[in-house]
Scaffold this motif. Structure first.
Motif, PDB file in Angstrom:
ATOM      1  N   ILE A 106      -5.407   2.702  -4.452  1.00 25.08           N
ATOM      2  CA  ILE A 106      -5.213   3.850  -3.572  1.00 25.08           C
ATOM      3  C   ILE A 106      -6.113   4.936  -4.218  1.00 25.08           C
ATOM      4  O   ILE A 106      -6.058   5.169  -5.372  1.00 25.08           O
ATOM      5  CB  ILE A 106      -3.715   4.497  -3.556  1.00 25.08           C
ATOM      6  CG1 ILE A 106      -2.800   3.383  -2.973  1.00 25.08           C
ATOM      7  CG2 ILE A 106      -3.618   5.625  -2.775  1.00 25.08           C
ATOM      8  CD1 ILE A 106      -3.114   2.847  -1.442  1.00 25.08           C
TER       9      ILE A 106
ATOM     10  N   LYS B 214       2.348   1.801  -3.114  1.00 24.78           N
ATOM     11  CA  LYS B 214       1.413   2.567  -4.293  1.00 24.78           C
ATOM     12  C   LYS B 214       1.423   3.979  -4.185  1.00 24.78           C
ATOM     13  O   LYS B 214       1.173   4.562  -5.201  1.00 24.78           O
ATOM     14  CB  LYS B 214      -0.056   1.681  -3.994  1.00 24.78           C
ATOM     15  CG  LYS B 214      -0.152   0.148  -4.515  1.00 24.78           C
ATOM     16  CD  LYS B 214      -1.486  -0.265  -4.146  1.00 24.78           C
ATOM     17  CE  LYS B 214      -1.381  -2.018  -4.577  1.00 24.78           C
ATOM     18  NZ  LYS B 214      -2.499  -2.480  -4.122  1.00 24.78           N
ATOM     19  N   ILE B 215       1.274   4.323  -2.920  1.00 24.96           N
ATOM     20  CA  ILE B 215       1.106   5.832  -2.666  1.00 24.96           C
ATOM     21  C   ILE B 215       2.291   6.355  -3.333  1.00 24.96           C
ATOM     22  O   ILE B 215       2.446   7.548  -3.853  1.00 24.96           O
ATOM     23  CB  ILE B 215       1.053   6.256  -0.964  1.00 24.96           C
ATOM     24  CG1 ILE B 215      -0.228   5.476  -0.561  1.00 24.96           C
ATOM     25  CG2 ILE B 215       0.937   7.533  -0.911  1.00 24.96           C
ATOM     26  CD1 ILE B 215      -0.400   5.411   1.035  1.00 24.96           C
TER      27      ILE B 215
ATOM     28  N   VAL C 198      -5.106   8.283   6.796  1.00 23.91           N
ATOM     29  CA  VAL C 198      -5.643   7.150   5.835  1.00 23.91           C
ATOM     30  C   VAL C 198      -6.785   6.444   6.358  1.00 23.91           C
ATOM     31  O   VAL C 198      -7.009   6.351   7.662  1.00 23.91           O
ATOM     32  CB  VAL C 198      -4.609   5.981   5.380  1.00 23.91           C
ATOM     33  CG1 VAL C 198      -3.313   6.659   4.724  1.00 23.91           C
ATOM     34  CG2 VAL C 198      -4.022   5.438   6.897  1.00 23.91           C
TER      35      VAL C 198
ATOM     36  N   MET D 249      -6.145   8.828  -3.680  1.00 27.41           N
ATOM     37  CA  MET D 249      -5.553  10.238  -3.254  1.00 27.41           C
ATOM     38  C   MET D 249      -6.534  11.252  -3.251  1.00 27.41           C
ATOM     39  O   MET D 249      -7.185  11.510  -4.166  1.00 27.41           O
ATOM     40  CB  MET D 249      -4.419  10.375  -4.256  1.00 27.41           C
ATOM     41  CG  MET D 249      -3.269   9.399  -4.339  1.00 27.41           C
ATOM     42  SD  MET D 249      -2.314   9.017  -2.745  1.00 27.41           S
ATOM     43  CE  MET D 249      -1.018  10.336  -2.980  1.00 27.41           C
TER      44      MET D 249
ATOM     45  N   VAL E 236      -6.023   8.094   0.922  1.00 25.61           N
ATOM     46  CA  VAL E 236      -5.158   8.753   1.457  1.00 25.61           C
ATOM     47  C   VAL E 236      -5.338  10.196   1.419  1.00 25.61           C
ATOM     48  O   VAL E 236      -5.192  10.964   0.550  1.00 25.61           O
ATOM     49  CB  VAL E 236      -3.811   8.266   0.594  1.00 25.61           C
ATOM     50  CG1 VAL E 236      -2.585   8.861   1.208  1.00 25.61           C
ATOM     51  CG2 VAL E 236      -3.630   6.782   0.775  1.00 25.61           C
TER      52      VAL E 236
ATOM     53  N   LEU F 131       0.843  -1.198   0.038  1.00 31.07           N
ATOM     54  CA  LEU F 131      -0.061  -0.082   0.065  1.00 31.07           C
ATOM     55  C   LEU F 131       0.873   1.185  -0.071  1.00 31.07           C
ATOM     56  O   LEU F 131       0.469   2.204  -0.817  1.00 31.07           O
ATOM     57  CB  LEU F 131      -0.837   0.077   1.312  1.00 31.07           C
ATOM     58  CG  LEU F 131      -2.147  -0.993   1.124  1.00 31.07           C
ATOM     59  CD1 LEU F 131      -2.936  -1.059   2.443  1.00 31.07           C
ATOM     60  CD2 LEU F 131      -3.256  -0.850  -0.009  1.00 31.07           C
TER      61      LEU F 131
ATOM     62  N   LEU G 172      -1.138   1.098   7.535  1.00 32.31           N
ATOM     63  CA  LEU G 172      -1.269   0.323   6.166  1.00 32.31           C
ATOM     64  C   LEU G 172      -0.712  -0.866   6.336  1.00 32.31           C
ATOM     65  O   LEU G 172      -1.557  -1.899   5.544  1.00 32.31           O
ATOM     66  CB  LEU G 172      -0.348   1.264   5.288  1.00 32.31           C
ATOM     67  CG  LEU G 172      -0.740   2.682   4.787  1.00 32.31           C
ATOM     68  CD1 LEU G 172       0.330   3.516   4.040  1.00 32.31           C
ATOM     69  CD2 LEU G 172      -2.165   2.637   4.228  1.00 32.31           C
TER      70      LEU G 172
ATOM     71  N   VAL H 128      -8.440   2.403  -0.602  1.00 38.26           N
ATOM     72  CA  VAL H 128      -7.717   2.926   0.782  1.00 38.26           C
ATOM     73  C   VAL H 128      -7.731   4.615   0.201  1.00 38.26           C
ATOM     74  O   VAL H 128      -7.080   4.905  -0.686  1.00 38.26           O
ATOM     75  CB  VAL H 128      -6.552   2.551   0.886  1.00 38.26           C
ATOM     76  CG1 VAL H 128      -5.861   3.186   2.212  1.00 38.26           C
ATOM     77  CG2 VAL H 128      -6.435   0.953   1.403  1.00 38.26           C
TER      78      VAL H 128
END
Length: 558
Positions: free
Chosen positions: A486, A449-450, A515, A488, A526, A446, A473, A524
């Motif tokens: 993700i 990915k961010i 998060v 954002m 963020v 995770l 995470l 998820v």
């Protein structure tokens, strides 16, 4: 001659009965559930029947980072569909529904503008077919059932300090961001801190827009995490036994709405998740249905390509098995000037140097979209003060980026003004090599990915997140949520988290504040910088200019 306002143009539209619009796509009139004469829902039975049809070409409209100069993404989306139909293509548009909060606040509606609009504009920007009210009711039913469960003994052992499910209202109301609930004595429950988000930020909205059918909808609603116990184990909506009743409230809202453009072309308007907190695209069920009925489907993703297009590719396309054949990136000469350092009051005079200085913002978006393996066409949305030299400067720059910029005059001329754009977009879509892929795999961690989004899309040097966020995470990965994409949440105005940094900045970090796990929607969230899930009204909200005239017609909607 002064241009008529959007609402004047919309009111003078020559609308056709919605059954005729349905006929254009082969939808029998008895498979439409009419809401008056000019809007209808498409039946689930018909949607199921066409699932085996061949898909048309999917065209995504996105834009540079929004500026106060205005870009016209929805307007271009609608104009392009009218243009495609003008050149003999069978095309439909898929856009989001408008939220009441921004309508009465600052942003305005979501139906396009000028002579490239979807109608009935006033209905669409107000209550429409009641979908948002249904989402608000379903969301708040769950909130009521959580507090009720705690009141009647709390057999699930919910930690009242860890109830994560807030309430929602479809209005900009900063006073409700943080509240204390259940005051007033024993009969009102256990006092606790709570708060409201705007309806479009609700996970229920995101789920409605990602679910394939009612069964999938109920499963996703049940999988939402609403609270935690003292041992930090999650409590789900299905534990509260709210998922069935919520699905009942959302039964009609799940069916896509069919309306029409000013030129009587079919438009699916369905769902409206926030492009900051959620994925900012219209519903999967509307898009996939439109693809079975039209040869070209034009849809848009919220805000600039760094938010909307990235989420469209990495969340919506991944979840729904879609792939865009071409991306249309909307820009304006005026916005280039603002990115080049000019103020809003300096945009009406020719300044080729400012245009050139602002083009790197556009260039970065072109590079980013291409990195998904999708070809790009730039739509230069024409404004009356644009000069030939300024337009040529943008065209020349775009050519150096391996793309083409085409001037489009749909705002003033409707579909006729978008014929050049439509012709080129159809050519590129028909040549689609099918090289699309998201920019990160499901099985990447995770946090990685961010970092991938922050570094590859925003061009940040690093992601700034404290240990608590990294541990959270990791915990979710251990619980089986590591394969989620993700979402954002950051400012739409800049590649950075600072809304005032225009252009194509480098040398910055992306601070992650919080998060959130949207287990039902399947991503998820963020939260970066100062993003809010409940907007406030500006000092002079649009609401002060909205009223009925002497004939009972609405004035002031935009």
């Amino acid at each position: 001659m002064a241009m008529k306002s959007d609402i004047q143009i919309a009111r003078e539209a020559s609308k056709k009965p919605i059954q005729e619009i349905g006929e254009k796509l082969g939808i029998p009139s008895d498979e439409l559930l009419p809401y008056g004469h000019d809007k209808a829902k498409v039946s689930q039975k018909f949607i199921n029947q066409v699932r085996g049809n061949k898909d048309g070409k999917l065209i995504l409209v996105t834009s540079i980072n929004p500026t106060p100069a205005g870009e016209g993404k929805s307007t271009t989306t609608v104009g392009l569909v009218d243009g495609l139909n003008r050149i003999g293509k069978k095309a439909a548009v898929c856009i989001r529904e408008a939220s009441l909060g921004p309508n009465f606040g600052m942003k305005g509606g979501a139906a396009g503008g000028g002579y490239a609009q979807v109608v009935p504009m006033d209905d669409m920007n107000l209550h429409f077919t009641g979908d948002f009210h249904a989402i608000t009711s379903a969301h708040n039913l769950l909130a009521a059932m959580i507090d009720n469960h705690i009141y009647w003994g709390n057999s699930l052992e919910i930690d009242t300090r860890r109830v994560t499910w807030r309430r929602v209202i479809d209005m900009n109301d900063r006073a409700l961001r943080q509240i204390t609930a259940s005051l007033g004595g024993v009969s009102n429950g256990f006092p606790r801190e709570a708060g409201f988000d705007i309806t479009v930020a609700s996970e229920v909205m995101a789920i409605l827009c990602l679910a394939n059918d009612l069964k999938d909808l109920q499963e996703r609603l049940g999988a939402m995490i609403v609270a935690y116990r003292r041992d930090k184990s999650p409590v789900y909506a299905r534990d509260i036994k709210a998922d069935g009743a919520m699905t009942v409230l959302l039964k009609d809202a799940m069916q896509p709405n069919l309306v029409q453009t000013l030129e009587n072309n079919p438009a699916f308007v369905h769902g409206g998740p926030f492009a900051n907190i959620a994925h900012g695209c219209n519903s999967v069920i509307a898009t996939t249905t439109a693809l079975k009925l039209a040869d070209y489907v034009v849809t848009e993703a919220g805000f600039g390509a760094d938010l909307g297009a990235e989420k469209f590719m990495d969340i919506k396309c991944r979840k729904a098995g879609l792939h865009p054949a071409v991306v249309v990136l909307v820009a304006t000469v005026r916005a280039m000037k603002m990115n080049g350092g000019l103020g809003k009051n300096e945009l009406d005079h020719e300044d080729v140097e400012a245009v050139k200085k602002g083009c790197p913002n556009l260039g970065r978006h072109i590079e980013n979209v291409k990195s998904f393996g999708v070809p790009v066409v730039v739509a230069l949305n024409h404004f009356v003060h644009d000069t030939e030299a300024e337009i040529q400067a943008v065209k020349d720059y775009v050519k150096t980026m391996g793309a083409e910029a085409i001037v489009s005059k749909h705002w003033a001329q409707g579909g006729e003004g978008a014929v050049d754009l439509a012709t080129r977009v159809a050519e590129v879509a028909d040549e689609d090599p099918g090289n699309f892929s998201p920019i990160y795999p499901d099985d990447m961690g995770l946090f990685q990915k961010i970092e991938t989004i922050a570094k590859r899309i925003y061009r940040a040097d690093e992601v700034l997140a404290d240990q608590k966020i990294r541990n959270q995470l990791k915990e979710w990965e251990e619980q089986g949520y590591g394969n989620l994409p993700i979402c954002m949440a950051k400012t739409q105005y800049s590649f950075t988290t600072d809304p005032n940094r225009r252009g194509a900045p480098t040398g910055f970090g992306v601070p992650v504040r919080e998060v959130r796990l949207s287990a039902g929607a399947g991503f998820v969230v963020v939260i970066c910088g100062e993003i809010m899930t409940m907007p406030g009204l500006p000092s002079v909200p649009s609401a002060v200019n909205i009223k009925l005239d002497a004939n009972g017609d609405i004035e002031g909607l935009s």
